[in-house]
Design a protein around this motif. Structure first.
Motif, PDB file in Angstrom:
ATOM      1  N   ARG A  93      40.407  26.365  43.971  1.00 13.34           N
ATOM      2  CA  ARG A  93      41.330  25.941  42.842  1.00 13.34           C
ATOM      3  C   ARG A  93      41.987  26.909  42.219  1.00 13.34           C
ATOM      4  O   ARG A  93      43.012  26.911  41.873  1.00 13.34           O
ATOM      5  N   GLY A  94      41.336  28.234  42.018  1.00 17.16           N
ATOM      6  CA  GLY A  94      42.166  29.304  41.418  1.00 17.16           C
ATOM      7  C   GLY A  94      43.230  29.835  42.359  1.00 17.16           C
ATOM      8  O   GLY A  94      44.352  30.020  41.790  1.00 17.16           O
ATOM      9  N   LEU A  95      42.908  30.037  43.503  1.00 14.11           N
ATOM     10  CA  LEU A  95      44.078  30.428  44.343  1.00 14.11           C
ATOM     11  C   LEU A  95      45.199  29.679  44.471  1.00 14.11           C
ATOM     12  O   LEU A  95      46.218  29.704  44.541  1.00 14.11           O
ATOM     13  N   THR A  96      44.686  28.220  44.430  1.00 10.64           N
ATOM     14  CA  THR A  96      45.633  26.946  44.522  1.00 10.64           C
ATOM     15  C   THR A  96      46.558  27.228  43.101  1.00 10.64           C
ATOM     16  O   THR A  96      47.849  27.062  43.105  1.00 10.64           O
ATOM     17  N   LEU A  97      45.969  27.524  42.080  1.00 10.22           N
ATOM     18  CA  LEU A  97      46.818  27.440  40.875  1.00 10.22           C
ATOM     19  C   LEU A  97      47.802  28.700  41.008  1.00 10.22           C
ATOM     20  O   LEU A  97      48.886  28.612  40.387  1.00 10.22           O
ATOM     21  N   ALA A  98      47.215  29.819  41.318  1.00 13.15           N
ATOM     22  CA  ALA A  98      47.936  30.972  41.588  1.00 13.15           C
ATOM     23  C   ALA A  98      49.222  30.715  42.277  1.00 13.15           C
ATOM     24  O   ALA A  98      50.339  31.023  42.031  1.00 13.15           O
ATOM     25  N   LEU A  99      48.951  29.870  43.508  1.00  9.60           N
ATOM     26  CA  LEU A  99      50.090  29.679  44.689  1.00  9.60           C
ATOM     27  C   LEU A  99      51.051  28.872  43.761  1.00  9.60           C
ATOM     28  O   LEU A  99      52.471  28.940  43.818  1.00  9.60           O
ATOM     29  N   GLN A 112      45.394  38.499  45.717  1.00 11.28           N
ATOM     30  CA  GLN A 112      44.792  37.759  44.328  1.00 11.28           C
ATOM     31  C   GLN A 112      43.280  38.304  44.298  1.00 11.28           C
ATOM     32  O   GLN A 112      42.676  38.797  44.932  1.00 11.28           O
ATOM     33  N   LYS A 113      43.190  38.709  42.839  1.00 14.62           N
ATOM     34  CA  LYS A 113      41.778  39.341  42.634  1.00 14.62           C
ATOM     35  C   LYS A 113      41.225  38.081  41.772  1.00 14.62           C
ATOM     36  O   LYS A 113      41.466  37.528  40.703  1.00 14.62           O
ATOM     37  N   LEU A 114      40.097  37.806  42.660  1.00 16.70           N
ATOM     38  CA  LEU A 114      39.040  36.690  41.995  1.00 16.70           C
ATOM     39  C   LEU A 114      38.023  37.310  41.494  1.00 16.70           C
ATOM     40  O   LEU A 114      37.125  38.025  42.408  1.00 16.70           O
ATOM     41  N   ASP A 115      37.407  37.067  40.222  1.00 15.28           N
ATOM     42  CA  ASP A 115      36.107  37.522  39.802  1.00 15.28           C
ATOM     43  C   ASP A 115      35.461  36.219  39.212  1.00 15.28           C
ATOM     44  O   ASP A 115      36.382  35.201  38.907  1.00 15.28           O
ATOM     45  N   TYR A 116      34.158  36.179  39.000  1.00 16.80           N
ATOM     46  CA  TYR A 116      33.485  35.140  38.410  1.00 16.80           C
ATOM     47  C   TYR A 116      32.399  35.718  37.339  1.00 16.80           C
ATOM     48  O   TYR A 116      31.661  36.444  37.516  1.00 16.80           O
ATOM     49  N   VAL A 117      32.630  35.252  36.130  1.00 17.23           N
ATOM     50  CA  VAL A 117      31.870  35.916  34.887  1.00 17.23           C
ATOM     51  C   VAL A 117      31.499  34.724  34.094  1.00 17.23           C
ATOM     52  O   VAL A 117      32.502  33.913  33.731  1.00 17.23           O
ATOM     53  N   ASN A 118      30.311  34.568  33.849  1.00 16.82           N
ATOM     54  CA  ASN A 118      29.642  33.500  32.982  1.00 16.82           C
ATOM     55  C   ASN A 118      30.118  32.334  33.681  1.00 16.82           C
ATOM     56  O   ASN A 118      30.516  31.306  32.675  1.00 16.82           O
ATOM     57  N   SER A 119      29.969  32.131  34.972  1.00 18.17           N
ATOM     58  CA  SER A 119      30.533  30.728  35.506  1.00 18.17           C
ATOM     59  C   SER A 119      31.967  30.347  35.163  1.00 18.17           C
ATOM     60  O   SER A 119      32.489  29.136  35.348  1.00 18.17           O
ATOM     61  N   HIS A 120      32.632  31.470  34.888  1.00 17.90           N
ATOM     62  CA  HIS A 120      34.261  31.006  34.840  1.00 17.90           C
ATOM     63  C   HIS A 120      35.095  31.996  35.692  1.00 17.90           C
ATOM     64  O   HIS A 120      34.571  32.953  36.045  1.00 17.90           O
ATOM     65  N   LEU A 121      36.094  31.451  36.266  1.00 18.80           N
ATOM     66  CA  LEU A 121      37.043  31.988  37.560  1.00 18.80           C
ATOM     67  C   LEU A 121      37.929  32.745  36.493  1.00 18.80           C
ATOM     68  O   LEU A 121      38.583  32.308  35.755  1.00 18.80           O
ATOM     69  N   ILE A 122      37.867  33.993  37.176  1.00 19.37           N
ATOM     70  CA  ILE A 122      38.692  35.081  36.379  1.00 19.37           C
ATOM     71  C   ILE A 122      39.953  35.298  37.574  1.00 19.37           C
ATOM     72  O   ILE A 122      39.402  35.846  38.723  1.00 19.37           O
TER      73      ILE A 122
END
Ligand code: DC
Length: 210
Positions: free
Chosen positions: A36-42, A62-72
């Protein structure tokens, strides 16, 4: 320790996985957030989302991180935007591109490494964590799937439109060339249609404690 949960949309995977993670005091990881994060970015970038080569090239950057169950995404917490209708409609075709799956899976492996986790998605039990200690497949009838998504209140679509969108998305998710949604032979199958979230958690926890 990895507890892997797969299943179609609206079967309660995220809610169940996050509750179980809390109960067991381990990390919750929602792999769908990465697609979903990549799709949003696209979508935001305006690049041609129909062109797989362009999509792959873009996703690699794209830089994808996952902090406290949130996609960064590229340093920005985009969790609250991941269930917008446009993102939901386009995440499945984006996730059907094998190279995009490799980008996400590599990142998931990097993030998880030495963590104890409960992860959920479509190919957690089959492709990403085939050696997971515990595997579950959650299912539900299409009417229950649609009603659950409708009740989440994150979509502007009607119940009937949500049902149509889920049928389309699940069909695509089950027919992908790589990472298709399927029931792992060693997974415990749970039909959640008539079960409360608490009951599903109880079944999973008792299976783990067995
Ligand atoms: O679980 P979700 O609805 O947030 O997932 C969004 C999309 O990403 C969905 O169409 C399926 C896809 N997906 C996938 O292909 N593999 C995963 N492990 C998780 C999600």
């Amino acid at each position: 320790m990895v507890i892997a949960i797969d299943g179609p949309a609206g079967t309660g995977k995220s809610t169940v996985a996050s509750l179980i993670a809390k109960k067991l005091n381990v990390t919750f990881l929602n792999s769908g957030s990465f697609y979903r994060g990549l799709t949003l970015a696209l979508l935001e970038s305006g690049v041609d989302i129909q062109n797989p080569d362009v999509v792959i090239d873009f996703c690699k950057k794209q830089k994808l991180d996952y902090v406290n169950s949130h996609l960064i995404l590229n340093g920005v917490d985009v969790e609250s935007r991941l269930h917008e209708d446009q993102v939901s409609a386009n995440a499945s075709p984006v996730s059907a591109i094998p190279e995009v799956r490799h980008i996400v899976n590599d990142r998931l492996h990097e993030i998880v490494k030495s963590l104890s986790i409960v992860c959920e998605g479509r190919d957690m039990t089959t492709v990403v964590f085939p050696d997971a200690e515990y595997k579950f497949y959650l299912d539900a009838s299409i009417d229950v799937q649609a009603q659950r998504r409708f009740n989440q209140g994150v979509s502007n679509l009607s119940l009937e439109e949500i049902k149509e969108a889920i049928i389309k998305r699940d069909a695509l998710d089950k027919s992908k060339k790589e990472g298709a949604l399927k029931i792992a032979p060693d997974a415990t199958y749970i039909d959640t249609s008539d079960l409360t979230i608490e009951k599903v958690c109880e079944i999973i926890i008792s299976k783990i404690h067995q």
